[in-house]
Design an enzyme around this catalytic site. Structure first.
Site, PDB file in Angstrom:
ATOM      1  N   ARG A 181      39.613  10.843 -31.658  1.00  0.00           N
ATOM      2  CA  ARG A 181      40.882  11.701 -31.265  1.00  0.00           C
ATOM      3  C   ARG A 181      41.534  10.445 -30.221  1.00  0.00           C
ATOM      4  O   ARG A 181      42.841  10.389 -30.193  1.00  0.00           O
ATOM      5  CB  ARG A 181      41.419  13.014 -30.287  1.00  0.00           C
ATOM      6  CG  ARG A 181      41.353  14.021 -31.259  1.00  0.00           C
ATOM      7  CD  ARG A 181      41.025  15.187 -30.561  1.00  0.00           C
ATOM      8  NE  ARG A 181      41.977  16.312 -30.812  1.00  0.00           N
ATOM      9  CZ  ARG A 181      41.553  17.504 -31.621  1.00  0.00           C
ATOM     10  NH1 ARG A 181      40.077  17.015 -31.856  1.00  0.00           N
ATOM     11  NH2 ARG A 181      42.144  18.821 -31.905  1.00  0.00           N
ATOM     12  N   LYS A 196      41.951  20.522 -41.246  1.00  0.00           N
ATOM     13  CA  LYS A 196      40.707  20.128 -41.086  1.00  0.00           C
ATOM     14  C   LYS A 196      39.507  20.857 -41.222  1.00  0.00           C
ATOM     15  O   LYS A 196      38.527  20.430 -41.720  1.00  0.00           O
ATOM     16  CB  LYS A 196      40.761  18.845 -40.295  1.00  0.00           C
ATOM     17  CG  LYS A 196      42.022  17.908 -39.481  1.00  0.00           C
ATOM     18  CD  LYS A 196      42.021  17.008 -38.284  1.00  0.00           C
ATOM     19  CE  LYS A 196      41.868  17.740 -37.534  1.00  0.00           C
ATOM     20  NZ  LYS A 196      43.400  18.088 -37.021  1.00  0.00           N
ATOM     21  N   ARG A 223      47.751  31.609 -36.172  1.00  0.00           N
ATOM     22  CA  ARG A 223      46.667  31.717 -36.324  1.00  0.00           C
ATOM     23  C   ARG A 223      45.179  31.924 -35.240  1.00  0.00           C
ATOM     24  O   ARG A 223      45.660  32.140 -34.562  1.00  0.00           O
ATOM     25  CB  ARG A 223      46.127  29.760 -35.938  1.00  0.00           C
ATOM     26  CG  ARG A 223      44.358  29.470 -36.156  1.00  0.00           C
ATOM     27  CD  ARG A 223      44.035  28.123 -36.416  1.00  0.00           C
ATOM     28  NE  ARG A 223      44.496  27.146 -35.332  1.00  0.00           N
ATOM     29  CZ  ARG A 223      44.006  26.224 -35.719  1.00  0.00           C
ATOM     30  NH1 ARG A 223      43.374  25.382 -35.897  1.00  0.00           N
ATOM     31  NH2 ARG A 223      44.040  25.313 -34.131  1.00  0.00           N
ATOM     32  N   ARG A 273      43.152  31.459 -29.667  1.00  0.00           N
ATOM     33  CA  ARG A 273      42.972  30.475 -28.841  1.00  0.00           C
ATOM     34  C   ARG A 273      43.635  30.661 -27.672  1.00  0.00           C
ATOM     35  O   ARG A 273      44.922  30.139 -28.122  1.00  0.00           O
ATOM     36  CB  ARG A 273      42.754  29.108 -29.495  1.00  0.00           C
ATOM     37  CG  ARG A 273      40.812  28.935 -30.271  1.00  0.00           C
ATOM     38  CD  ARG A 273      41.661  28.135 -31.229  1.00  0.00           C
ATOM     39  NE  ARG A 273      41.732  26.887 -31.041  1.00  0.00           N
ATOM     40  CZ  ARG A 273      41.567  25.805 -31.430  1.00  0.00           C
ATOM     41  NH1 ARG A 273      41.128  25.527 -32.683  1.00  0.00           N
ATOM     42  NH2 ARG A 273      41.661  25.019 -31.273  1.00  0.00           N
ATOM     43  N   ARG A 313      50.223  20.045 -27.312  1.00  0.00           N
ATOM     44  CA  ARG A 313      48.988  19.518 -28.504  1.00  0.00           C
ATOM     45  C   ARG A 313      49.846  18.607 -29.223  1.00  0.00           C
ATOM     46  O   ARG A 313      49.160  17.805 -29.624  1.00  0.00           O
ATOM     47  CB  ARG A 313      48.387  20.457 -29.086  1.00  0.00           C
ATOM     48  CG  ARG A 313      47.030  21.185 -28.031  1.00  0.00           C
ATOM     49  CD  ARG A 313      46.549  23.022 -28.752  1.00  0.00           C
ATOM     50  NE  ARG A 313      46.081  22.275 -29.718  1.00  0.00           N
ATOM     51  CZ  ARG A 313      45.246  22.822 -30.245  1.00  0.00           C
ATOM     52  NH1 ARG A 313      46.223  24.386 -30.840  1.00  0.00           N
ATOM     53  NH2 ARG A 313      44.763  23.150 -31.583  1.00  0.00           N
TER      54      ARG A 313
END
Ligand code: AMP
Length: 216
Positions: A85, A13, A124, A157, A168
């Site tokens: 969300r 996104k 990532r 992260r 998550r």
């Protein structure tokens, strides 16, 4: 235009929203980026948010809504990335837009298989300064730990570590999948498969949006 980009963590996104904002002049509103900026600045909201974010939990609705409410009527048009969300947030967004006399023009759902998401999230990394995302396997910065674009620090992260990734996904299924149903129940949601290259996903996205030249 006001566009809501929905999709699980790792769907791309942020990457796509940044690109779309660059090409249309719309304002990219990423609640994740805003919260990370609060954490980096050590604000009260940042301290609170960090305790949720590091575990992969959501920051309370009231904090998120207060943070973004003033920004969603931006006359340049907005691309909402990572918000709403929860159904509570979706309803708050409806109320604010209704009060401002503005519609949501498009809701776009970016879908990617679970295996692919876990693969993406676990490789990532992100620049702490400009938020440019990297893939440490296929698209690493040319100097380890340094952003190619701005020279900032590139880090993994805390919420991209394995334990937080699993949480998550769970939180997304419990709290954000109902947001998709909420929008689907009252009209059309454009679905795009976000598994291909960033270029092909961007093409699908611009097609789904239709005329991207119109920014407000
Ligand atoms: P993101 O960069 O969009 O993946 O967001 C990173 C983290 O910030 C999420 O895992 C949440 O902890 C928090 N966050 C971002 N947006 C929201 C939101 N709309 N509601 C609650 N928490 C959020």
């Amino acid at each position: 235009m006001r566009i809501v980009l929905l999709g699980p963590p790792g769907a791309g996104k942020g990457t796509q929203a940044r690109r779309l904002a660059d090409s249309t002049g719309m304002k990219h509103l990423s609640t994740g980026d805003m919260l990370r900026a609060e954490v980096a600045a050590g604000t009260e909201l940042g301290l609170l948010a960090k305790s949720f974010m590091d575990k992969g939990d959501y920051v309370p609705d009231s904090n998120i809504i207060a943070m973004i409410q003033q920004l969603i009527a931006d006359p340049a048009g907005v691309l909402l990335d990572g918000f709403p969300r929860t159904v509570v947030q979706a309803k708050a967004l409806d109320d604010s837009l209704e009060a401002a006399g503005l519609p949501i023009d498009k809701v776009i759902n970016m879908s990617v298989s679970n295996d692919e998401l876990v693969r993406r999230l676990s490789s990532r990394a992100i620049c702490t300064e400009c938020q440019t995302p990297y893939n440490l396997v296929s698209d690493a910065p040319s100097t380890e730990g340094i952003c190619d674009k701005c020279g900032g620090d590139v880090i993994v992260r805390n919420d991209d570590r394995p334990q937080a990734i699993m949480n998550r996904m769970k939180v997304f299924n419990e709290l954000t999948v109902p947001v998709l149903s909420y929008y689907k129940s009252r009209g059309d949601v454009a679905e795009i498969i976000a598994t291909g290259s960033p270029d092909s996903v961007f093409e699908a996205l611009t097609q789904a949006i239709g005329s991207v030249g119109h920014s407000n």
